[in-house]
Design an enzyme around this catalytic site. Structure first.
Site, mmCIF file in Angstrom:
data_model
loop_
_atom_site.group_PDB
_atom_site.id
_atom_site.type_symbol
_atom_site.label_atom_id
_atom_site.label_comp_id
_atom_site.label_asym_id
_atom_site.label_seq_id
_atom_site.Cartn_x
_atom_site.Cartn_y
_atom_site.Cartn_z
ATOM 1 N N GLY A 126 0.821 -1.199 0.000
ATOM 2 C CA GLY A 126 0.000 0.000 0.000
ATOM 3 C C GLY A 126 0.857 1.251 0.000
ATOM 4 O O GLY A 126 1.052 1.867 1.066
ATOM 5 N N GLU A 243 13.530 -3.500 -4.773
ATOM 6 C CA GLU A 243 12.539 -3.686 -5.829
ATOM 7 C C GLU A 243 13.123 -3.447 -7.210
ATOM 8 O O GLU A 243 12.653 -4.010 -8.194
ATOM 9 C CB GLU A 243 11.345 -2.748 -5.603
ATOM 10 C CG GLU A 243 10.169 -3.024 -6.527
ATOM 11 C CD GLU A 243 9.008 -2.069 -6.313
ATOM 12 O OE1 GLU A 243 7.939 -2.338 -6.888
ATOM 13 O OE2 GLU A 243 9.165 -1.069 -5.598
ATOM 14 N N GLU A 385 11.485 8.407 -15.745
ATOM 15 C CA GLU A 385 11.908 9.783 -15.532
ATOM 16 C C GLU A 385 12.480 9.965 -14.125
ATOM 17 O O GLU A 385 13.500 10.637 -13.932
ATOM 18 C CB GLU A 385 10.725 10.733 -15.755
ATOM 19 C CG GLU A 385 10.255 10.833 -17.202
ATOM 20 C CD GLU A 385 9.453 9.620 -17.655
ATOM 21 O OE1 GLU A 385 9.283 9.450 -18.866
ATOM 22 O OE2 GLU A 385 9.005 8.831 -16.783
#
Length: 398
Positions: A126, A243, A385
């Site tokens: 979340g 990640e 970006e």
């Protein structure tokens, strides 16, 4: 970095293949490959791996993992993808698990890690909110202390697999009087807690893996706070760097390349095989070279992370940027290779929907879905970006 081959890697690969051949039942092999397998398959697979001592293939031994080298992790992933086994719960394996091992109390580890490793609990993440995606520090979901609980109110979006999850790890704002990064905390929340509502989002790949998640006066025990109040941003940076290597998805990149080579030698173009077309052969060779480069970069980033090397952060962003853009180019090349039939978007592999038969059906199934899915890979985990900004900033600090 030393890229010399692990002398025991071939023996290890055969060990993995033998396990998959002898210990894994047929119903857990040859499955459609997608972002994440159905809940029941994940839990069965996790339980089987844990019984074999491989329940945490990416963790060091001191945290209950296998302690495998990066090369062995990649072999394990590659062989599982090739065999078509279910996916594991990447949220706990590659994100939350390392966070708990690094920041949680012994009581928190005892409550949450065994349940995940034994195949009893799935997680979701979340983080993103409307207006706080790439600018995650602008999140507005509030957690107000009320005795032994926090009362949480707000909304999260793009919550992958929230509809299947038992728990969610959640970023909340606990202090509005300080710099926005300093007022964020990291909570663990049981998804069965009253006040949580999950609404599905159907994505461009025609699958349901995304959701909106709403929190309406959700009471969360203070004991579910990881670290201290206000430490959420530091914990998040630790998690997001892990990640980056996860979003590289090297085993899937290799799978896409195998499929593309199969197209090249199977499909006809201009009176001959597609591979005999110089322009396509050159494209295939370039993609293959980029895949090899990504493989080396994955190992380099993981090695630096293990050593807590300061270059790991910038290299993680470089890896995320290059790998996700490569995923897009390979899946686009697959669709191009199939010509007119490549544009046919099949339903998600786990949706039972009749599809009219047409030429190239066996080759094309799911290809367009993969291409659509990978459109998001340069967005989640930090947009391209944002990664370029991180690279530009950090390069001056090395």
């Amino acid at each position: 970095m030393d890229f010399q081959a692990d002398p025991g890697l071939d023996v290890f690969r055969e060990e993995v293949r033998r396990f998959l051949r002898e210990k894994v039942s047929p119903e857990l092999k040859g499955l459609p490959r997608c972002t994440r397998s159905p809940r029941a398959q994940i839990l069965r697979w996790q339980k089987l791996l844990n019984e074999h001592g491989w329940g945490a293939p990416y963790w060091p031994k001191e945290h209950g993992g296998t302690g495998w080298s990066v090369a062995r992790m990649l072999v394990f992933d590659e062989e599982c993808v090739t065999a078509g086994t279910p996916t594991q719960d990447g949220f706990v394996q590659k994100m939350l698990g390392p966070v708990l091992n690094a920041f949680a109390t012994p009581e928190q580890k005892a409550e949450h890690l065994p349940a995940a490793l034994h195949g009893e609990r799935l997680w979701c993440q979340g983080f993103s909110e409307p207006g706080a995606g790439s600018d995650l520090a602008s999140l507005r979901t509030r957690a107000v202390r009320d005795g032994d609980h926090y009362v949480v109110n707000g909304q999260k979006i793009w919550t992958s697999y929230a509809h299947d999850a038992d728990w969610i790890f959640l970023l909340v704002r606990t202090d509005t009087s300080v710099k926005k990064q300093a007022g964020i905390s990291f909570l663990l929340v049981d998804m069965k807690t009253p006040g949580i509502t999950v609404r599905p989002i159907r994505s461009i790949d025609d699958a349901h893996h995304l959701n909106e998640t709403f929190f309406d006066n959700v009471r969360v025990p203070v004991k579910n706070l990881i670290g201290t109040e206000g430490a959420g941003w530091s914990i998040t940076k630790f998690l997001l760097n892990n990640e980056h290597a996860t979003t590289a998805d090297l085993p899937d990149i290799k799978r896409y390349m195998r499929e593309l080579r199969r197209f090249a030698t199977t499909l006809q173009a201009g009176g001959g095989r597609l591979i005999d077309c110089p322009a396509f052969a050159l494209k295939l060779a370039r993609l293959d070279a980029e895949q090899e480069a990504i493989g080396m970069l994955v190992q380099r980033v993981a090695k630096f992370e293990m050593q807590h090397h300061p270059a790991s952060h910038v290299l993680g962003s470089i890896l995320k940027l290059r790998a996700t853009e490569l995923q897009q180019r390979i899946t686009e090349a697959q669709v191009d290779a199939l010509g007119d039939y490549g544009a046919v978007a099949y339903p998600h592999p786990h949706d039972a929907a009749p599809v009219p038969a047409y030429p190239q059906q066996d080759l094309a199934r799911g290809i367009a879905n993969d291409m659509f899915l990978r459109r998001a890979s340069t967005i989640y985990g930090g947009t391209s970006e944002v990664q370029r900004g991180i690279i530009a900033r950090l390069m001056f600090q090395l």
